[in-house]
Motif scaffolding. Sequence first.
Motif, PDB file in Angstrom:
ATOM      1  N   HIS A 327       8.206   1.794   9.994  1.00  0.00           N
ATOM      2  CA  HIS A 327       7.595   2.975   8.971  1.00  0.00           C
ATOM      3  C   HIS A 327       8.799   3.336   7.814  1.00  0.00           C
ATOM      4  CE1 HIS A 327       9.093   6.465  11.506  1.00  0.00           C
ATOM      5  NE2 HIS A 327       9.713   6.031  10.035  1.00  0.00           N
ATOM      6  N   HIS A 328       9.983   2.372   8.382  1.00  0.00           N
ATOM      7  CA  HIS A 328      10.346   3.150   6.684  1.00  0.00           C
ATOM      8  C   HIS A 328      10.805   2.305   5.688  1.00  0.00           C
ATOM      9  CE1 HIS A 328      12.645   6.677   8.966  1.00  0.00           C
ATOM     10  NE2 HIS A 328      12.008   6.021   9.191  1.00  0.00           N
ATOM     11  N   PHE A 329      10.134   0.832   6.250  1.00  0.00           N
ATOM     12  CA  PHE A 329      10.070   0.118   4.850  1.00  0.00           C
ATOM     13  C   PHE A 329       8.003  -0.431   4.652  1.00  0.00           C
ATOM     14  CE2 PHE A 329      12.593  -1.398   8.530  1.00  0.00           C
ATOM     15  CZ  PHE A 329      11.634  -2.206   8.448  1.00  0.00           C
ATOM     16  N   TYR A 330       7.377  -0.013   4.441  1.00  0.00           N
ATOM     17  CA  TYR A 330       6.150  -0.624   5.215  1.00  0.00           C
ATOM     18  C   TYR A 330       6.340  -1.264   3.120  1.00  0.00           C
ATOM     19  CZ  TYR A 330       3.403   2.826   8.434  1.00  0.00           C
ATOM     20  OH  TYR A 330       3.412   3.936   9.761  1.00  0.00           O
ATOM     21  N   ASN A 339       2.409  -2.894   9.290  1.00  0.00           N
ATOM     22  CA  ASN A 339       2.433  -1.950   9.424  1.00  0.00           C
ATOM     23  C   ASN A 339       1.074  -1.148   9.950  1.00  0.00           C
ATOM     24  OD1 ASN A 339       3.866  -2.373   7.351  1.00  0.00           O
ATOM     25  ND2 ASN A 339       2.713  -2.408   4.756  1.00  0.00           N
ATOM     26  N   GLY A 340       0.131  -1.595  10.385  1.00  0.00           N
ATOM     27  CA  GLY A 340      -0.393  -1.082  11.835  1.00  0.00           C
ATOM     28  C   GLY A 340      -0.318  -0.807  13.157  1.00  0.00           C
ATOM     29  N   PHE A 341       0.583  -1.370  13.313  1.00  0.00           N
ATOM     30  CA  PHE A 341       0.959  -0.841  14.843  1.00  0.00           C
ATOM     31  C   PHE A 341       1.679   0.606  14.758  1.00  0.00           C
ATOM     32  CE2 PHE A 341       4.807  -0.878  17.532  1.00  0.00           C
ATOM     33  CZ  PHE A 341       4.670  -1.671  18.855  1.00  0.00           C
ATOM     34  N   ALA A 396       2.594   8.484   7.921  1.00  0.00           N
ATOM     35  CA  ALA A 396       2.489   7.232   8.599  1.00  0.00           C
ATOM     36  C   ALA A 396       1.590   6.415   8.738  1.00  0.00           C
ATOM     37  CB  ALA A 396       2.864   8.321  10.120  1.00  0.00           C
ATOM     38  N   MET A 397       0.883   7.054   7.648  1.00  0.00           N
ATOM     39  CA  MET A 397      -0.286   6.243   7.120  1.00  0.00           C
ATOM     40  C   MET A 397      -0.210   5.011   6.272  1.00  0.00           C
ATOM     41  SD  MET A 397      -3.410   9.080   6.393  1.00  0.00           S
ATOM     42  CE  MET A 397      -2.429  10.021   5.918  1.00  0.00           C
ATOM     43  N   ALA A 398      -0.080   3.671   6.306  1.00  0.00           N
ATOM     44  CA  ALA A 398       0.523   3.385   5.842  1.00  0.00           C
ATOM     45  C   ALA A 398       0.058   2.582   4.467  1.00  0.00           C
ATOM     46  CB  ALA A 398       0.679   0.695   6.517  1.00  0.00           C
ATOM     47  N   HIS A 405       5.941   6.468  -0.920  1.00  0.00           N
ATOM     48  CA  HIS A 405       7.159   6.183  -0.508  1.00  0.00           C
ATOM     49  C   HIS A 405       8.636   5.969  -2.100  1.00  0.00           C
ATOM     50  CE1 HIS A 405       9.525   3.201   1.443  1.00  0.00           C
ATOM     51  NE2 HIS A 405      10.023   2.612   0.374  1.00  0.00           N
ATOM     52  N   ASN A 406       9.022   7.100  -1.173  1.00  0.00           N
ATOM     53  CA  ASN A 406      10.601   6.599  -2.076  1.00  0.00           C
ATOM     54  C   ASN A 406      10.661   7.875  -2.975  1.00  0.00           C
ATOM     55  OD1 ASN A 406      12.597   5.081  -1.013  1.00  0.00           O
ATOM     56  ND2 ASN A 406      12.627   3.244  -1.967  1.00  0.00           N
TER      57      ASN A 406
END
Length: 648
Positions: A327-330, A339-341, A396-398, A405-406
């Motif tokens: 999850h740190h790099f979706y 990504n879903g997993f 957490a939601m991709a 992100h970032n």
Amino acid sequence: MKWDEFFVTGEPMIYAAMVSIVVVSLAILIGLTYFKKWGYLWREWLTTVDHKRIGVMYILSALIMLFRGGVDALLMRTQLAAPEMKFLDAQHYNEIFTTHGVIMILFMAMPFVIGLMNVVVPLQIGARDVAFPRLNAVSFWMFFFGAMLFNISFVIGGSPDAGWTAYFPLASLEFSPTVGNNFYSLALQISGIGTLMTGVNFIVTILKMRAPGMKLMRMPMFTWSVLITNVIILFAFPVLTVALALMMFDRIFGSQFFTMANGGMDMLWANLFWVWGHPEVYIVILPAFGIFSDIISTFSKKNLYGYKSMVASMVVISLLSFIVWAHHFYTMGAGVMVNGFFSITTMAIAVPTGVKIFNWLFTLQKGKISFTTPMLYAMAFIPIFTIGGVTGVMLAMASADYQYHNTMFLVAHFHYVLIPGTVFGVLAGMYFWFPKIFGFRLNEKLGKTAFWLIVVGFNTAFLPLFFLGLSGMTRRMYTYSADTGFGPLNMVATIGAFILAIGFVVLCYNFYWSFRYSPRDENGDPWDARTLEWSTPSPVPVYNFAKVPNVKSMDALWEAKVNGVPLYEEGPYEPIHMPNNSGQPFILGLIMFFLGFFLVFSWFIPAIIAGIAVVVMLALRSFERDHGYHISPEEIAATEQKLRGDSV
């Protein structure tokens, strides 16, 4: 190599740091010589294998690192306080946010947690020491000299500048040709090996050295959290050690593990780093959960609600922590299925965490609550950490993470998790167990003043970052124009950071005031607490327990006080076997420091000599016959009489 390549030059603040290091070092040397404390320092501290003193050294090191990392944070906030500030240039800013992250996670939070672990866990389980006392000393000195190796980089050679995550190719020789990231790879390897040793030591201690009757399901929640944390350490830290070794080979020996060419794979680093990195979050948060559990139970005058579900939730968190790293790099193109997993597993962690929140709230319900300084930190933790958890579910939601992100939203999130979840926890634990370590309490008025400054300053500093992130301000941005509209909220955040700093100044002043003026504890149990450590005198003698306690229930001390159940059997004292002090751990750590330093600059001949010295030290230990010593019943009786007034 020229001198101007060896020493960092060109920045007035770097020159000031160099001068301050020299002045402080000279002051320490002169003070130790003038007061004739060299022998005392060597006998009582540098060579100690007493888990309590090692714990104190961990905590002291963590507080020093908190100061260093805090100064980095204030420098960053000053640079961002207004548009187009010239306080720091881009390179200096990169170095500061890199060192801030590494220091706060690995050299402040980790040693603070391990320090409290060292002081408290053997006492909570009724043990006289840890399973491997000398290994415990080696662990500390490996951590300490690894931290020192990392910290000298900002005056010698240059600081790492690729972020605390050191992503490739940014951390490669191509984009970071200085030795800064060599310091990163070697210092973290040395200190990480020390942490791995701690994990082994405390797992064995908890599983094999509990007092009679201290079943697993009778252990205090802090001890449970430490056991689970060290299991995570045992599985996570080897991954970091291997990744750092591969990084070292790439940078120093020319291998191609993480390069963009010749078969290298930069994403391999990201995966290896976060396979360690996300469990690391729980390595520093789970012990804080245990601290809060013990504190809330003590100051509510109630058993902890849902003891078994608390244990189960920590076990579930530890398992889930190893299957969320991506999850740190979706945004790096892993694909919808991947990504879903990781999105589902990440959100699943909210369930056992929510169980713990409700357990703490139900423990507080109808309790006779005392609002002491430790309890205030525990109470503040619950709502603030909940904000961090809710924003974590958002991240957490991709699909949504492509927006967050970032950005500074992410910065706000992990500070809302780590500061209440770790910093509040270790500060609460420090206030709570301080009288057990030193024999007197910290001043409550000063403690509460520092608490309110820290809480108000924290929220003022980090709440605006959520809105800045949603407005598009990215993390690691060292300057911005007035047209972005980021200025006002950044100014508010900077003011909050300085309020937070004032809170820590008051906290430090509390140490000074309390050492001078606080009344000394006379009964060893100033909080009317529930667990075994409070049945010992304060400060605790080297052998911890004159007689090994006999545990018949959970919260054994509380049971003894309320129902008159004896903790200790009647009869004369027996001799107690204890390990001898040793200078070998300190010397080994010092040699590892020089080994790392020589490798940083690729000085291979002195590095080989230092490596041989390490092997010689290990060989000497292998052939050493050291059977420790015994404390006589007469000496035990005299010590107990002095500390608590017991009759023989």
